[in-house]
Design an enzyme around this catalytic site. Sequence first.
Site, short mmCIF file in Angstrom:
data_model
loop_
_atom_site.label_atom_id
_atom_site.label_comp_id
_atom_site.label_asym_id
_atom_site.label_seq_id
_atom_site.Cartn_x
_atom_site.Cartn_y
_atom_site.Cartn_z
N HIS A 1 0.87 -1.19 0.00
CA HIS A 1 0.00 0.00 0.00
C HIS A 1 0.90 1.23 0.00
O HIS A 1 1.61 1.47 0.96
CB HIS A 1 -0.91 0.01 1.23
N ASN B 1 -6.37 0.56 -3.27
CA ASN B 1 -7.29 1.27 -2.37
C ASN B 1 -6.78 2.67 -2.08
O ASN B 1 -6.63 3.09 -0.94
CB ASN B 1 -7.52 0.48 -1.08
N ASP C 1 1.98 -6.88 2.56
CA ASP C 1 0.81 -6.09 2.98
C ASP C 1 1.28 -4.85 3.74
O ASP C 1 0.67 -4.44 4.74
CB ASP C 1 -0.17 -6.92 3.82
#
Lengths: 175, 316, 426
Positions: C60, C92, C303
């Site tokens: 991310h 996202n 992650d």
Amino acid sequence: MTTTAVDILGADDVSRAITRISHEIVERNPALDSVVIVGMQTGGTWIAKRLCESVNKIVEGANVPLGAIDISLYRDDYSLRPVVLSAPTDIPVDLTGRTVVLVDDVLFTGRTVRAALEALNDYGRPRAVQLAVMVDRGHRELPIRPDYVGKNIPTHFSDEVAVGPNGVTVSAVAT
Amino acid sequence: MKHLLDTHDLSIDDIVNILDVADRMAEVNRRQVPKVPALKGKTIATVFFEDSTRTRLSFETAARRLSADVLTFLASSSSVNKGESLRDTIETLSAMGVQAFVVRHKSSGVPLQLSQWTDASVINAGDGWHQHPTQGLLDAYTITREFGTPTSLAGRTVAIVGDIKHSRVARSNIDLFTRLGARVVLVAPPSLLPSHVETWPVDVRSTMDDVIDNVDVVYLLRMQLERMQSASIPNLAEYTRLYALTPERAAVLQDHALLMHPGPMNRGVEITVDPADVAGSRILQQVTNGVSIRMAVLFTLLGGDSVSSLTAGGEA
Amino acid sequence: MSQSLLLQNVTVVNPDAVFVSDVLIQNGRVSAIGNGLTGDIVVNGSGLYASSGFVDLHTHLREPGKEEAETIESGSRAAALGGYTAVVAMPNTDPAQDNVATVAFVREQGIKAGLCEVLPSGCITVGRLGESLAPFDQLAKVGVTLCTDDGNGVQSESLMQQALVAAKKLNITMAQHCEVSEMTIGAAMHDGECCSHLGVPGWPAEAEVQMVLRDIELVRRTGGRLHLLHLSTAESVALVRDAKKEGLPITAEVTPHHLSLQDTLLKSFNPIFKVNPPLRTPRDIEALKEGLADGTIDAVATDHAPHAGHTKEQPLDVAPPGMLGLETALAVVNTAVTLDVQKLAALMSWNPARIARLESHQGRPLAVGEPANIAVWDTTSVWTVQKDALASKSKNTPYHGMAVRGRVHHTIFNGELVVHEGKALK
């Protein structure tokens, strides 16, 4: 750290002092039925008990009540002390109008007595409070003096004074 | 002991000591002037991110009876609703000079989180579903004093009835009661039991009638009406039929059995009998004891620290 | 002609062999392998391994939208320091990577940073809302190879089925965040014994297992390629093992934290340990390690989820899930699991490069003519993670103060030394 202990009073001396003080209490308080003897938890309670027994023996028919007071909640020096509540307060009569003979083993800075005076007030308004101690070791930090003294013992501030039915010991602590 | 966050942090000696001190506070509370100078000069802040007027007033009464100064912080009238972080809130209040925070929050763990950002003591006044240690202590106090066994609940059976899953009171009480020796029986519909309840030191029964005539204490939990929406229970009538203390059930209680409830009660839901008609009801006594227990906790945490050499000298 | 870069005396880790050699790099490629080579810039590689650079399937980067937590540049730097020469950027963002413009923006920012390859993933559904499918054909045309709604599982079975049909047609991969959301409302930690006592809303293992089960069936029906993100439960591993035996086109990843941390850490109520899926039990950790060992799990993926400090100073049930991973991944995996160096390189580089369809230039063996995307590392240095020493803009590492073993020393991206002796050069 070394400790040297000196016995100042023996068991007989302690008994004699209690007898003498109880006579003084009787002499100073003609209205004996208004007197209540209150020992300070925990060092003063056994002395108060013996004083009370003695007073009630000296004067026939006397029935001076015995109480105990804990001053843990009234101290002004918490930060210096562990949080241990001693045995509880037990005041069997309303103190209003009474003469309280407050009893402790050792009188030192006077702070404990100050706290005890404040605590007593929460149980009524005594007519007078008298102070009895087995040992007055000096070093007062407040304007408090005893009415009855077993023995005056000069000490160093750092000395430790132990009082019990078997006698009084002063230990000099050299660090 | 610096904080009171979780009953599990207390040893049996700690528990017995707090109950002991509460006896002394109860004596103070019975006086004509129920106030002592023990915490004069200390400032205690009640920080309630979730409203609970009863618990807050109980703590504030306790603090005042020990002569502490009290600050009240209510989230509803504060910047918390504007997204202020927990850390900013507690650091700001700490900067005002506070010795203890009494914290209520709807999220589990917040008092523990706050304790890392302040030098003051933190007392958990209820966090999420997690813990409500002073409630547990006051309940243990109430039961031990009623039964005259100040250090133990050995041989006693306590039934805790209702929404166990979402109950911080249940979690604190189960820990304290079982460690003091009691057998705890949970009575609840399966949907209101916590997951993994088999790892808890309790027995589980599915209706009130299984236990009502052979317990020493019936402890009713408040039924959170909002659980109805989340479908945890089918309907209130069904709940009341199986789990409420009805007049009929109250009638079969043992003579010495106690009825307790942390309040506030939902009459007609978990209790349909008037507690005034139940001889063993101690619901108001719990409230009275709550003040004594909170005084005991405040005094234990703030009443002093280590022994200093200045205590030498026979004047104890 | 650019300056040449010489890795002297390194232990080369290739799929077919592990050997000590010099490696010379010039013009973005390996130009020579052998002993006694000379170069303009010499990096001593004695005692260190050199493998193809690591590839993270799950990063991310927070840009666009949450630049206070991470930017593509700061995240790329963290990646390079972790030995990564490519990262797949999760979609996202805000706006989400469900359109060609956002995808192009992310890719360009990655190129501008120049620290590693940034491969934007696409969304499966528009806005990751689970309502209508993203324009896969347009996304595939601009180089998207992997689509995911990561952070959300695709709840609708029919949408997921259509997505897998499209995946097959377009030769791309759908990556599923395996979570049945109605089973995890308000959840803050693994639904287990610890959670039950702490009074925290629980995240049941079944919420993941149910989704894995459903999606395996959808792959069976459609033949579309599926990648399962961050597996966390023993049951999921067992399901994937069987699905692979069956020959279904399914791959799976595990994070370093699910291999190393367990749910009881949440006793601290510290949101630093809150992550989705949650930290599980020792039994799950063991099953994940077995899955790594027997090939059920193809890749380690970080992650990496940066969060600004204040967001982790909220209550546990309010704070956002996620933890940093890029800079500690190799060390954490190497500390938690005993793996030989080829297996480690396979999990960190060769397999994820293939899953992300980057195998033309990432995850390549070190051989003459190959693109020079290289990580130089060891498995023995012990160091203590310090959150303030990390390059990420955020500090939410769960490993702060923890001693770990294994370290990335140098990273070479497109032939350029971007990390030297543990320091980023740009």
